[in-house]
Write an enzyme that holds these catalytic residues in place. Structure first.
Site, mmCIF file in Angstrom:
data_model
loop_
_atom_site.group_PDB
_atom_site.id
_atom_site.type_symbol
_atom_site.label_atom_id
_atom_site.label_comp_id
_atom_site.label_asym_id
_atom_site.label_seq_id
_atom_site.Cartn_x
_atom_site.Cartn_y
_atom_site.Cartn_z
ATOM 1 N N ASP A 13 -4.862 -2.570 7.163
ATOM 2 C CA ASP A 13 -5.730 -1.504 7.694
ATOM 3 C C ASP A 13 -5.707 -0.238 6.841
ATOM 4 O OD1 ASP A 13 -6.336 -3.212 9.836
ATOM 5 O OD2 ASP A 13 -4.589 -2.518 10.950
ATOM 6 N N LYS A 16 -9.394 -1.265 3.227
ATOM 7 C CA LYS A 16 -9.857 -2.227 2.213
ATOM 8 C C LYS A 16 -11.353 -2.485 2.324
ATOM 9 C CE LYS A 16 -6.860 -5.174 3.780
ATOM 10 N NZ LYS A 16 -6.080 -4.314 4.697
ATOM 11 N N GLN A 223 -5.014 -8.166 5.049
ATOM 12 C CA GLN A 223 -3.648 -7.751 5.433
ATOM 13 C C GLN A 223 -3.073 -6.836 4.342
ATOM 14 O OE1 GLN A 223 -4.308 -11.509 5.926
ATOM 15 N NE2 GLN A 223 -5.267 -10.558 7.679
HETATM 16 P P1 GDP Z 1 -8.983 -2.541 6.426
HETATM 17 O O1 GDP Z 1 -8.511 -3.603 7.345
HETATM 18 O O2 GDP Z 1 -8.023 -2.257 5.330
HETATM 19 O O3 GDP Z 1 -10.378 -2.789 5.898
HETATM 20 O O4 GDP Z 1 -9.061 -1.210 7.285
HETATM 21 P P2 GDP Z 1 -9.697 -1.070 8.773
HETATM 22 O O5 GDP Z 1 -11.168 -1.151 8.667
HETATM 23 O O6 GDP Z 1 -9.015 -1.987 9.707
HETATM 24 O O7 GDP Z 1 -9.206 0.376 9.158
HETATM 25 C C1 GDP Z 1 -9.553 1.475 8.413
HETATM 26 C C2 GDP Z 1 -10.264 2.467 9.327
HETATM 27 O O8 GDP Z 1 -10.332 3.729 8.695
HETATM 28 C C3 GDP Z 1 -11.718 2.105 9.597
HETATM 29 O O9 GDP Z 1 -12.065 2.562 10.869
HETATM 30 C C4 GDP Z 1 -12.488 2.857 8.520
HETATM 31 O O10 GDP Z 1 -13.825 3.130 8.904
HETATM 32 C C5 GDP Z 1 -11.675 4.117 8.439
HETATM 33 N N1 GDP Z 1 -11.629 4.757 7.121
HETATM 34 C C6 GDP Z 1 -11.581 4.198 5.884
HETATM 35 N N2 GDP Z 1 -11.421 5.145 4.937
HETATM 36 C C7 GDP Z 1 -11.367 6.337 5.587
HETATM 37 C C8 GDP Z 1 -11.180 7.690 5.165
HETATM 38 O O11 GDP Z 1 -11.005 8.005 3.986
HETATM 39 N N3 GDP Z 1 -11.149 8.642 6.148
HETATM 40 C C9 GDP Z 1 -11.301 8.343 7.463
HETATM 41 N N4 GDP Z 1 -11.259 9.327 8.346
HETATM 42 N N5 GDP Z 1 -11.484 7.068 7.893
HETATM 43 C C10 GDP Z 1 -11.501 6.101 6.971
HETATM 44 P P1 IMO Z 2 -6.496 -6.293 7.779
HETATM 45 O O1 IMO Z 2 -7.059 -7.237 6.746
HETATM 46 C C1 IMO Z 2 -3.043 -5.178 10.173
HETATM 47 C C2 IMO Z 2 -0.466 -8.440 11.555
HETATM 48 C C3 IMO Z 2 -0.408 -8.714 13.049
HETATM 49 C C4 IMO Z 2 1.013 -9.208 13.178
HETATM 50 C C5 IMO Z 2 1.207 -10.012 11.895
HETATM 51 C C6 IMO Z 2 0.992 -11.504 12.048
HETATM 52 O O2 IMO Z 2 -7.496 -5.750 8.728
HETATM 53 O O3 IMO Z 2 -5.656 -5.260 7.123
HETATM 54 P P2 IMO Z 2 -1.193 -13.005 12.344
HETATM 55 O O4 IMO Z 2 -2.251 -13.019 13.406
HETATM 56 O O5 IMO Z 2 -1.719 -12.768 10.980
HETATM 57 O O6 IMO Z 2 -0.311 -14.210 12.385
HETATM 58 O O7 IMO Z 2 -0.242 -11.743 12.717
HETATM 59 O O8 IMO Z 2 0.264 -9.499 10.961
HETATM 60 N N1 IMO Z 2 -1.813 -8.453 10.962
HETATM 61 C C7 IMO Z 2 -2.481 -7.359 10.578
HETATM 62 N N2 IMO Z 2 -2.158 -6.049 10.692
HETATM 63 N N3 IMO Z 2 -4.174 -5.542 9.552
HETATM 64 C C8 IMO Z 2 -4.500 -6.836 9.401
HETATM 65 O O9 IMO Z 2 -5.554 -7.248 8.666
HETATM 66 C C9 IMO Z 2 -3.656 -7.825 9.969
HETATM 67 N N4 IMO Z 2 -3.684 -9.172 10.022
HETATM 68 C C10 IMO Z 2 -2.548 -9.538 10.625
HETATM 69 O O10 IMO Z 2 -0.628 -7.545 13.793
HETATM 70 O O11 IMO Z 2 1.902 -8.124 13.135
HETATM 71 MG MG MG Z 3 -8.179 -3.951 9.359
#
Ligand code: GDP
Ligand code: IMO
Ligand code: MG
Length: 428
Positions: A13, A16, A223
């Site tokens: 998170d 990416k 991840q």
């Molecule tokens: P990922 O799994 O790595 O793609 O990340 P996620 O989408 O799960 O979580 C990132 C969150 O942060 C999302 O809600 C994005 O829209 C938000 N986001 C990404 N870059 C920025 C940033 O620079 N600033 C803010 N405020 N939000 C961001």
């Molecule tokens: P993105 O791509 C954050 C975490 C789960 C748990 C562990 C194992 O959005 O960054 P699983 O279901 O994969 O067997 O769970 O990994 N986990 C993540 N945490 N971002 C993710 O993906 C995750 N994918 C799995 O919360 O701790």
């Molecule tokens: Mg994510």
């Protein structure tokens, strides 16, 4: 733009999805190489907001071929609904190709994921309960069912019979859970062959031919480094290779095909699920980061644990991924703080660790004391409109330069908001 692997450098998170979408314009192919719909990648451009779990985040560009590589585990139900969601929004999935060797997530994988977590009780991993671990277990155990098997009814039935013969006994005798019938799963899964048939490809061959043609490939990691099955905080990890090394095995290109490795690093840290997290803040600062940063899971809606930036982890990620560049995300979230702490080392049992400790018991809360350095913030300045490094307040510039120095890798991209255009390029 040379071929690039993009990886999460923390516990997932990191942003990416945003960065993949942002830099995709320069690539011809965007490839998912591991994980499955445990990922939740957010892409925001103008009024369009997508939460992608399986389909690569480059899908918004018409010129890109999105690829689901052999290292991914595919739940066809999620694939089908994601294709429908995108096409309803006017985003075509016609170019999407899926590796014939990718493994399928089956209904019994999901049941077993939940059952295993319940059995672990307070030791649970906190998985997304999408069947990821059990699907990879079957892959490694050589009893998995692959995308190509779904296209041959006879083979699919045969493999399913063999699998259920065993899985039903585990579900029934160990967990006391309902079992599945072959016909029930056949009926649900065979129709997905229609979505998969036109898109199934020998993706390794496609990608190698593309490289020979001088095309550029972006490998989109899911991840993050500390969730990697080998390099993460085992057993609190996912079941795939999320590090840069997973890109070649999960896609079928050789390591020499990769020119750059971009680590996505959040300006603080979050984690979902269980496991050690040395810089976790269980106080009002942690609450504030979570609130301002909107730290709730895209897939499960779970509240993310928040903490200070950890340079020990970032240096480790730089090593195990051979990071050439960093994209620092969510810098804007820190604008609400007076001062900002960065963990530069750990102290445990009288020993100081400035590298990630080999024995993970060191980083468990009862053992570890993070050693922090404190930097002045830029409270009150709204940096979401900054588009050059020089426009950032001086203390924000200093924070970025400080992290660069601590990690030893250049910060080439800085995100100051969720939208595609809320970004500063700095030599990318
Ligand atoms: P990922 O799994 O790595 O793609 O990340 P996620 O989408 O799960 O979580 C990132 C969150 O942060 C999302 O809600 C994005 O829209 C938000 N986001 C990404 N870059 C920025 C940033 O620079 N600033 C803010 N405020 N939000 C961001
Ligand atoms: P993105 O791509 C954050 C975490 C789960 C748990 C562990 C194992 O959005 O960054 P699983 O279901 O994969 O067997 O769970 O990994 N986990 C993540 N945490 N971002 C993710 O993906 C995750 N994918 C799995 O919360 O701790
Ligand atoms: Mg994510």
């Amino acid at each position: 733009m040379p071929s690039t692997v993009l990886v999460g450098a923390q516990w997932g998170d990191e942003g990416k999805g945003k960065i993949t979408d942002l830099i995709s314009a320069d690539f011809d192919y965007v490839v998912r190489f591991q994980g499955g719909n445990n990922a939740g990648h957010t892409v925001i451009h103008g009024d369009t907001k997508l939460a992608l779990r399986l389909i690569p985040s480059g899908v918004m560009y018409e010129h890109i071929t999105p690829v689901i590589g052999n290292g991914v585990v595919v739940d066809p139900r999620v694939l089908s609904s994601e294709v429908a969601m995108l096409e309803e929004g006017g985003i075509s999935c016609d170019k999407l190709i899926i590796s014939c060797d990718a493994h399928l997530i089956m209904p019994y994988h999901i049941a077993l994921d939940g059952a295993a977590e319940t059995r672990l009780g307070r030791h649970e991993i906190g998985t997304t309960k999408n069947g990821i671990g059990p699907a990879y277990q079957d892959k490694a155990g050589r009893t998995g069912i692959r995308i190509q098997d779904l296209l041959d009814e006879r083979i699919f039935r045969e493999k399913l019979e063999t699998a259920l013969d065993y899985k039903n006994q585990v579900l029934d005798k160990i967990y006391g859970l309902p079992t599945f019938t072959v016909d029930q799963i056949m009926e649900e899964y065979l129709p997905f062959a229609e979505i998969i048939r036109p898109r199934m490809a020998e993706t390794a061959q496609v990608l190698n031919a593309a490289l020979r043609d001088g095309k550029n490939i972006l490998f989109e990691g899911a991840q993050g480094t500390l969730l990697d099955i080998d390099h993460g905080t085992y057993p609190f990890v996912t079941s795939s290779s999320c590090c840069a090394g997973g890109a070649p095995t999960g896609s079928g290109v050789g390591p020499k095909a990769i020119d750059r490795v971009l680590g996505i690093v959040k300006a603080y840290i979050t984690r979902v699920g269980s496991g050690p997290f040395p810089t976790e803040l269980k106080d009002e600062t942690g609450e504030l980061l979570g609130k301002v940063g909107g730290e709730f899971g895209v897939v499960t809606g779970r509240k993310r644990r928040c903490g200070w930036f950890d340079a020990v982890i970032a240096r480790y990620a730089a090593d195990v991924n051979s990071l050439t560049d960093i994209a620092l995300t969510k810098l804007d979230v820190l604008s609400s703080l007076d001062t900002i702490k960065v963990c530069v080392a750990y102290e445990a049992d009288g020993t100081t660790y400035d590298y990630f400790p080999m024995q993970h018991s060191v980083i468990y809360p009862k053992n570890v004391t993070p050693i922090y350095e404190e930097l002045p913030g830029w409270k009150g300045c709204d940096i979401t409109g900054c588009r050059t490094f020089e426009e950032l307040p001086e203390n924000a510039q200093r924070y970025v330069e400080y992290l660069e120095e601590k990690i030893g890798v250049r910060v080439s991209i800085i995100a100051v908001g969720p939208d595609r255009n809320q970004t500063i390029f700095r030599g990318w």
